[in-house]
Design a protein around this motif. Sequence first.
Motif, PDB file in Angstrom:
ATOM      1  N   ARG A 186      56.757  38.980  22.093  1.00 47.80           N
ATOM      2  CA  ARG A 186      56.048  38.016  22.637  1.00 47.80           C
ATOM      3  C   ARG A 186      55.244  36.891  23.133  1.00 47.80           C
ATOM      4  NH1 ARG A 186      53.360  36.646  16.825  1.00 47.80           N
ATOM      5  NH2 ARG A 186      54.277  34.999  16.804  1.00 47.80           N
ATOM      6  N   GLY A 187      56.074  36.281  23.158  1.00 45.53           N
ATOM      7  CA  GLY A 187      56.406  34.935  23.698  1.00 45.53           C
ATOM      8  C   GLY A 187      56.302  35.337  25.414  1.00 45.53           C
ATOM      9  N   ILE A 188      57.022  36.145  26.235  1.00 39.76           N
ATOM     10  CA  ILE A 188      57.075  36.112  27.055  1.00 39.76           C
ATOM     11  C   ILE A 188      55.575  37.681  27.758  1.00 39.76           C
ATOM     12  CG2 ILE A 188      58.025  37.839  28.952  1.00 39.76           C
ATOM     13  CD1 ILE A 188      60.613  37.724  28.180  1.00 39.76           C
ATOM     14  N   PHE A 189      54.946  38.033  26.269  1.00 36.70           N
ATOM     15  CA  PHE A 189      54.417  38.930  27.003  1.00 36.70           C
ATOM     16  C   PHE A 189      52.906  37.967  27.032  1.00 36.70           C
ATOM     17  CE2 PHE A 189      50.354  41.410  25.247  1.00 36.70           C
ATOM     18  CZ  PHE A 189      50.816  42.528  25.903  1.00 36.70           C
ATOM     19  N   VAL A 190      53.156  36.714  26.484  1.00 38.67           N
ATOM     20  CA  VAL A 190      51.939  36.006  26.282  1.00 38.67           C
ATOM     21  C   VAL A 190      52.165  34.604  27.733  1.00 38.67           C
ATOM     22  CG1 VAL A 190      50.986  33.745  25.126  1.00 38.67           C
ATOM     23  CG2 VAL A 190      51.551  35.554  23.638  1.00 38.67           C
ATOM     24  N   MET A 191      52.996  34.657  28.069  1.00 38.98           N
ATOM     25  CA  MET A 191      52.880  33.966  29.120  1.00 38.98           C
ATOM     26  C   MET A 191      52.355  33.845  30.400  1.00 38.98           C
ATOM     27  SD  MET A 191      57.097  33.696  29.362  1.00 38.98           S
ATOM     28  CE  MET A 191      57.641  33.356  31.240  1.00 38.98           C
ATOM     29  N   PRO A 192      51.713  34.828  31.060  1.00 38.65           N
ATOM     30  CA  PRO A 192      50.695  34.816  31.544  1.00 38.65           C
ATOM     31  C   PRO A 192      49.784  34.225  31.875  1.00 38.65           C
ATOM     32  CG  PRO A 192      51.316  37.062  31.161  1.00 38.65           C
ATOM     33  CD  PRO A 192      52.041  36.559  30.395  1.00 38.65           C
ATOM     34  N   MET A 193      48.580  34.157  30.277  1.00 42.15           N
ATOM     35  CA  MET A 193      47.753  33.043  30.377  1.00 42.15           C
ATOM     36  C   MET A 193      47.646  32.224  29.765  1.00 42.15           C
ATOM     37  SD  MET A 193      47.300  34.271  26.053  1.00 42.15           S
ATOM     38  CE  MET A 193      45.576  33.165  25.565  1.00 42.15           C
ATOM     39  N   MET A 194      48.687  31.426  29.466  1.00 39.23           N
ATOM     40  CA  MET A 194      49.737  29.964  29.912  1.00 39.23           C
ATOM     41  C   MET A 194      49.713  29.659  31.651  1.00 39.23           C
ATOM     42  SD  MET A 194      48.891  29.821  27.196  1.00 39.23           S
ATOM     43  CE  MET A 194      49.017  28.163  26.618  1.00 39.23           C
ATOM     44  N   ALA A 195      50.640  30.654  32.020  1.00 43.27           N
ATOM     45  CA  ALA A 195      50.693  30.052  34.134  1.00 43.27           C
ATOM     46  C   ALA A 195      49.440  29.284  34.278  1.00 43.27           C
ATOM     47  CB  ALA A 195      51.551  31.167  33.926  1.00 43.27           C
TER      48      ALA A 195
END
Lengths: 312, 274
Positions: A120-129
């Motif tokens: 889930r952490g990887i999945f969420v990474m795009p919105m934080m980058a």
Amino acid sequence: MSELTMREASAPATHQPAKSDWRPPSYWPFVLPAIITVSAVIVFPWAFTLWMSLNEWTVGGTSSFVGFANYLRLPRDPRFADAVVHTLYYTVLSVLLPLLLGTLSAVIFHARFPLRGFLRGIFVMPMMATPVAIALVWTMMFHPQLGVLNYLLSLVGIPPQLWVFEPSTVIPSLVLVETWQWTPLIMLILLGGLAAIPTEPYESALIDGASRWQMFYYITLPMIAPFLMVAAIIRTIDAVKSFDIIYAITQGGPGTASETINLYLYSVAFAYYDIGYGSAIAVVFFALVIGLSVLLLALRQRTKWTEVGGAL
Amino acid sequence: MTLRAILDRFLLMVAVAIIVSPALFFFIWMLSLSLKYEVDNAAYPPILIPENFAWQNYRSVLESNRFPLFFRNSLIVTGTATLVGLMVGVPAGYGIARMKATRSAIVILIARMTPGLSYLIPLFLLFQWLGLMGTLWPQIIIHLVITVPIIIWIMIGYFETTPMELEEAATIDGANRWQVFRHVALPIAKPGVTVAFILAVIFSWNNFVFGIVLAGRETRTLPVAVYNMISFEQLSWGPLAAAALIVTLPVLLLTIVAQRQIIAGLTAGAVKGG
């Protein structure tokens, strides 16, 4: 929003302390610095924008009152009309796709499986980058000859695309980036909704011999509907004013094929320094965003906000 | 385990792999681009892992282009805007929650819905008039548009859910409002402050549009510097990807380290900073 945050109304009533001379304390000193800051950086700019939209601003730095002349320019401005169409096209696509994929991924992430938190952490990474950084890499991936996307398409036999270099595919390509980046947010909001569903309805449905699809359609979907609505509103507000990705990848091009209202506003105000007209566009744009939000709020009248009100 | 259960398990793992792969592939590809020489980046079919790693891409980015200056600018802008945001926003969130004046937080919602660009026109004129252009102050001040609403919003939610009993007890014991806030409410709300801090930092760090208008040659933040690399310098893909990775690395590390807090904040509080 006032009704969104009505959760305090349902909070347990705070009991009165024993002292009879107890009065509810004033908390204004806590709020005052924020009021000053917010006035300076949010309220003042808005009042000033409204005022500037009624003025003609000349490069010398003087302004003269022209009433609604700037607003009257809008209907006769074909580039603005195009920008409105592009904005609506871009927004509709980048609300629907993330909602669809977000629902799907929320259902998947709701199940238990190994490494769920990590994945889930990887999945969420795009919105934080950082948007500019990812825009840059997407630009490379979109490259018609050297980009990896056309290579991946060739593996499944799809002919190469021009992606952001072709007027007819530029907006769908940008929506692809937008979807990639913001589907996780929809997923997170809906995951909250799924967690709130009690298990009893599923148990009785199972006894009644319902299929998995029937359970999703008749139990899950109605239960997460309020969350879906919140997600839709947030996504609409964000998609309509999307800037970084579009500007960094295409700058509104090719030509003006991906110029949305926000990008046109940028050009008018900071490339042509037409401050008065830019302010008028800003005001109309803001009205459009508010209008869309109110429309969506009206649509969700019966849904419960309390659990997710803060997300807005 | 029945055959059905095993099949279910397998299908679930396939589904997970499919939905996670676009994000995973993107960041792996980003890393790959940044570590390849120009020859490998222009190769067809594309190469994922090159024979020789082009570490010099990172060196050329860090040494040239005044990257350290822009990094420092980003640190100052984000750091100051976040600290001021916390000093102003945390007490405000407390006050609003305790006065049950959440209606007054409507301004925060307006800040949420308004396109960030529209703050730029008036503030740009104001900064010019004040003679602040060419310093970092315009960017620090305008980043408050991002940090203050996020922080207030998250803190309202946090303080609303903290129990009042301890505060009332402290009041009866003779503590004034400030002491109650400082010694009772604030320690309880510490996790909320952390969430607010992290999200304010991320959205301020990522901001681009305020920088392109307000930053001069010496006052660029990292996102603006990276963007300028695309438009003004004919750089090859390797160094560009390396620069992109360097800019977003602090945020990605923060996401990995504080994943649970970030998710809690995103689902309970403010969302996107633009």
